[in-house]
Design a protein around this motif. Structure first.
Motif, PDB file in Angstrom:
ATOM      1  N   VAL A  56       0.849  -1.187   0.000  1.00  0.00           N
ATOM      2  CA  VAL A  56       0.000   0.000   0.000  1.00  0.00           C
ATOM      3  C   VAL A  56       0.885   1.237   0.000  1.00  0.00           C
ATOM      4  CG1 VAL A  56      -1.955  -1.086   1.158  1.00  0.00           C
ATOM      5  CG2 VAL A  56      -0.156  -0.039   2.523  1.00  0.00           C
ATOM      6  N   PHE A  57       0.318   2.344  -0.426  1.00  0.00           N
ATOM      7  CA  PHE A  57       1.054   3.620  -0.450  1.00  0.00           C
ATOM      8  C   PHE A  57       1.481   4.037   0.944  1.00  0.00           C
ATOM      9  CE2 PHE A  57       0.286   8.197   0.277  1.00  0.00           C
ATOM     10  CZ  PHE A  57       1.362   8.715  -0.424  1.00  0.00           C
ATOM     11  N   GLY A  58       0.640   3.807   1.903  1.00  0.00           N
ATOM     12  CA  GLY A  58       0.907   4.159   3.297  1.00  0.00           C
ATOM     13  C   GLY A  58      -0.343   3.878   4.099  1.00  0.00           C
ATOM     14  N   THR A  59      -0.231   3.968   5.414  1.00  0.00           N
ATOM     15  CA  THR A  59      -1.346   3.595   6.276  1.00  0.00           C
ATOM     16  C   THR A  59      -1.574   4.665   7.333  1.00  0.00           C
ATOM     17  OG1 THR A  59      -0.648   1.285   6.018  1.00  0.00           O
ATOM     18  CG2 THR A  59      -2.281   1.751   7.710  1.00  0.00           C
ATOM     19  N   ILE A  60      -2.825   5.047   7.518  1.00  0.00           N
ATOM     20  CA  ILE A  60      -3.229   5.920   8.616  1.00  0.00           C
ATOM     21  C   ILE A  60      -4.118   5.098   9.539  1.00  0.00           C
ATOM     22  CG2 ILE A  60      -4.473   8.020   9.270  1.00  0.00           C
ATOM     23  CD1 ILE A  60      -3.784   9.142   6.496  1.00  0.00           C
ATOM     24  N   ILE A  61      -3.759   5.052  10.816  1.00  0.00           N
ATOM     25  CA  ILE A  61      -4.468   4.198  11.768  1.00  0.00           C
ATOM     26  C   ILE A  61      -4.902   5.037  12.957  1.00  0.00           C
ATOM     27  CG2 ILE A  61      -4.398   2.036  13.074  1.00  0.00           C
ATOM     28  CD1 ILE A  61      -1.401   2.839  11.000  1.00  0.00           C
ATOM     29  N   ARG A  62      -6.162   4.926  13.334  1.00  0.00           N
ATOM     30  CA  ARG A  62      -6.662   5.666  14.494  1.00  0.00           C
ATOM     31  C   ARG A  62      -6.715   4.757  15.708  1.00  0.00           C
ATOM     32  NH1 ARG A  62     -11.165   6.215  17.501  1.00  0.00           N
ATOM     33  NH2 ARG A  62     -11.578   8.247  18.441  1.00  0.00           N
ATOM     34  N   THR A  63      -6.015   5.137  16.766  1.00  0.00           N
ATOM     35  CA  THR A  63      -6.050   4.495  18.079  1.00  0.00           C
ATOM     36  C   THR A  63      -6.018   2.968  17.967  1.00  0.00           C
ATOM     37  OG1 THR A  63      -7.523   6.331  18.690  1.00  0.00           O
ATOM     38  CG2 THR A  63      -7.123   4.657  20.362  1.00  0.00           C
TER      39      THR A  63
ATOM     40  N   LEU B  86      -2.759  -4.809  17.352  1.00  0.00           N
ATOM     41  CA  LEU B  86      -2.437  -4.145  16.095  1.00  0.00           C
ATOM     42  C   LEU B  86      -1.179  -3.296  16.234  1.00  0.00           C
ATOM     43  CD1 LEU B  86      -3.083  -3.489  13.187  1.00  0.00           C
ATOM     44  CD2 LEU B  86      -4.716  -1.757  13.965  1.00  0.00           C
ATOM     45  N   GLU B  87      -0.994  -2.653  17.396  1.00  0.00           N
ATOM     46  CA  GLU B  87       0.222  -1.868  17.628  1.00  0.00           C
ATOM     47  C   GLU B  87       1.470  -2.731  17.472  1.00  0.00           C
ATOM     48  OE1 GLU B  87       0.608   0.285  21.210  1.00  0.00           O
ATOM     49  OE2 GLU B  87      -0.617   1.969  20.542  1.00  0.00           O
ATOM     50  N   LYS B  88       1.446  -3.927  18.038  1.00  0.00           N
ATOM     51  CA  LYS B  88       2.599  -4.830  17.951  1.00  0.00           C
ATOM     52  C   LYS B  88       2.909  -5.150  16.493  1.00  0.00           C
ATOM     53  CE  LYS B  88       4.247  -9.300  19.683  1.00  0.00           C
ATOM     54  NZ  LYS B  88       3.886 -10.493  20.508  1.00  0.00           N
ATOM     55  N   PHE B  89       1.882  -5.418  15.719  1.00  0.00           N
ATOM     56  CA  PHE B  89       2.061  -5.706  14.308  1.00  0.00           C
ATOM     57  C   PHE B  89       2.592  -4.486  13.557  1.00  0.00           C
ATOM     58  CE2 PHE B  89       0.068  -5.153  10.138  1.00  0.00           C
ATOM     59  CZ  PHE B  89       0.684  -6.185   9.450  1.00  0.00           C
TER      60      PHE B  89
ATOM     61  N   VAL C  88       0.035   7.148  12.940  1.00  0.00           N
ATOM     62  CA  VAL C  88      -0.897   6.708  13.984  1.00  0.00           C
ATOM     63  C   VAL C  88      -1.567   7.947  14.565  1.00  0.00           C
ATOM     64  CG1 VAL C  88      -1.138   5.538  16.203  1.00  0.00           C
ATOM     65  CG2 VAL C  88       0.483   4.674  14.502  1.00  0.00           C
ATOM     66  N   VAL C  89      -2.881   7.984  14.528  1.00  0.00           N
ATOM     67  CA  VAL C  89      -3.646   9.126  15.008  1.00  0.00           C
ATOM     68  C   VAL C  89      -4.249   8.781  16.376  1.00  0.00           C
ATOM     69  CG1 VAL C  89      -5.605  10.639  14.546  1.00  0.00           C
ATOM     70  CG2 VAL C  89      -4.158   9.855  12.651  1.00  0.00           C
ATOM     71  N   PHE C  90      -4.027   9.655  17.358  1.00  0.00           N
ATOM     72  CA  PHE C  90      -4.537   9.483  18.721  1.00  0.00           C
ATOM     73  C   PHE C  90      -4.156   8.113  19.301  1.00  0.00           C
ATOM     74  CE2 PHE C  90      -8.119  12.243  16.896  1.00  0.00           C
ATOM     75  CZ  PHE C  90      -7.468  13.410  17.226  1.00  0.00           C
TER      76      PHE C  90
ATOM     77  N   ASN D 175       6.002   9.080  14.402  1.00  0.00           N
ATOM     78  CA  ASN D 175       4.941   8.599  13.501  1.00  0.00           C
ATOM     79  C   ASN D 175       3.531   8.673  14.070  1.00  0.00           C
ATOM     80  OD1 ASN D 175       7.552   7.202  12.535  1.00  0.00           O
ATOM     81  ND2 ASN D 175       6.146   6.904  10.828  1.00  0.00           N
ATOM     82  N   ALA D 176       3.284   9.633  14.942  1.00  0.00           N
ATOM     83  CA  ALA D 176       1.933   9.787  15.480  1.00  0.00           C
ATOM     84  C   ALA D 176       1.516  11.251  15.462  1.00  0.00           C
ATOM     85  CB  ALA D 176       1.854   9.234  16.902  1.00  0.00           C
ATOM     86  N   ILE D 177       0.207  11.452  15.521  1.00  0.00           N
ATOM     87  CA  ILE D 177      -0.388  12.776  15.659  1.00  0.00           C
ATOM     88  C   ILE D 177      -1.341  12.712  16.847  1.00  0.00           C
ATOM     89  CG2 ILE D 177      -1.864  14.535  14.602  1.00  0.00           C
ATOM     90  CD1 ILE D 177      -0.931  13.510  11.877  1.00  0.00           C
ATOM     91  N   ASP D 178      -1.185  13.645  17.766  1.00  0.00           N
ATOM     92  CA  ASP D 178      -2.032  13.653  18.958  1.00  0.00           C
ATOM     93  C   ASP D 178      -2.216  15.090  19.396  1.00  0.00           C
ATOM     94  OD1 ASP D 178      -3.550  12.722  21.055  1.00  0.00           O
ATOM     95  OD2 ASP D 178      -1.965  11.495  21.950  1.00  0.00           O
ATOM     96  N   VAL D 179      -3.131  15.312  20.330  1.00  0.00           N
ATOM     97  CA  VAL D 179      -3.261  16.618  20.967  1.00  0.00           C
ATOM     98  C   VAL D 179      -2.379  16.621  22.211  1.00  0.00           C
ATOM     99  CG1 VAL D 179      -5.257  15.895  22.353  1.00  0.00           C
ATOM    100  CG2 VAL D 179      -4.908  18.323  21.851  1.00  0.00           C
ATOM    101  N   ASP D 180      -1.832  17.760  22.569  1.00  0.00           N
ATOM    102  CA  ASP D 180      -1.121  17.890  23.837  1.00  0.00           C
ATOM    103  C   ASP D 180      -2.184  17.895  24.938  1.00  0.00           C
ATOM    104  OD1 ASP D 180       0.138  18.758  26.169  1.00  0.00           O
ATOM    105  OD2 ASP D 180       1.490  20.104  25.119  1.00  0.00           O
TER     106      ASP D 180
END
Length: 243
Positions: free
Chosen positions: A6-13, A18-21, A34-36, A46-51
């Motif tokens: 795949v071109f890339g992956t965006i994964i929410r929480t 799944l994290e281990k994989f 990885v979002v939130f 490699n993540a995006i989160d709110v402070d």
């Protein structure tokens, strides 16, 4: 995604399995955002989160600006890392203005209205004049519970919620919320994925976003109010490690 084709992956929480994989795939050079994440400490890259400390500070500044002194933090019996950081930020804001912070713990897995019946009497007993709730369910529960207990929002108490700006249900007021725009997060995730592609790398420093304030019906927001700024991820991780 499993085959890496795949071109890339965006994964929410992602959950723990799944994290281990994902970490295995990331070490092999697969591009991902990885979002939130459930634990920020697990994703320094490699993540995006709110402070979340800034989010709690922002809520506290709103309540302090209203002159409120008896604050209640509404959370769940099992507290997530993100919620613990929000409490840390709230307590710092309370310390600066001399407010008292108490906690009401909700049972897990209740609907908004079942949680309201639990929260309302406890918030009234605490004589709360300011409430900060950790997510949409607890925010709605706090509002509905207080109203059912005879308390008037934005008069007897101010409520600042999280991730509940879109909630509407007559005759209740809409809820003043601190959160981040999911649209903006999605656009940033795509930008990061494209940057990885252009650079030929698979890693970027985790990005923390400043919270935004959505001024609605349960806590007036003064004109020009500015949320607390976000830290760099490395700064927040160091703060978490030493606290």
């Amino acid at each position: 995604m499993i085959d890496g084709g795949v071109f890339g992956t965006i994964i929410r929480t992602p959950n723990a399995l799944l994290e281990k994989f994902l970490r295995v795939r990331h070490k092999r050079g697969q591009r991902m955002v990885v979002v939130f994440p459930r634990s920020l400490a697990s994703w320094p890259t490699n993540a995006i989160d709110v402070d979340n400390i800034s989010l709690g500070e922002t809520a506290g500044r709103l309540l302090a600006g209203r002159g409120r002194k008896r604050w209640v933090f509404v959370r769940y019996k099992v507290i997530r890392d993100s919620h613990r950081l929000r409490l840390k930020g709230l307590e710092e804001a309370a310390r600066q203005c001399g407010a008292d912070v108490r906690t009401v713990q909700l049972p897990m897995d209740l609907t908004e209205f079942a949680a309201a019946d639990f929260a309302g009497p406890r918030l009234k007993k605490a004589k709360a004049d300011a409430i900060f709730s950790v997510d949409s369910v607890s925010s709605v529960a706090s509002l509905v519970g207080c109203v059912k207990a005879g308390m008037k929002p934005a008069e007897d108490f101010d409520l600042v919620g999280c991730d509940c700006a879109l909630w509407q249900s007559d005759p209740f007021p809409t809820i003043t919320s601190v959160d981040v725009s999911w649209k903006d997060v999605g656009l940033l995730a795509m930008d990061k994925l494209l940057e990885l592609t252009r650079s030929g790398t698979a890693e970027f420093e985790t990005v923390l976003l400043s919270p935004r304030v959505v001024p609605l019906g349960t806590c007036p927001v003064p004109p020009g109010f500015q949320p607390a700024p976000a830290r760099r991820c490395s700064e927040l991780l160091q703060l978490m490690a030493t606290s």
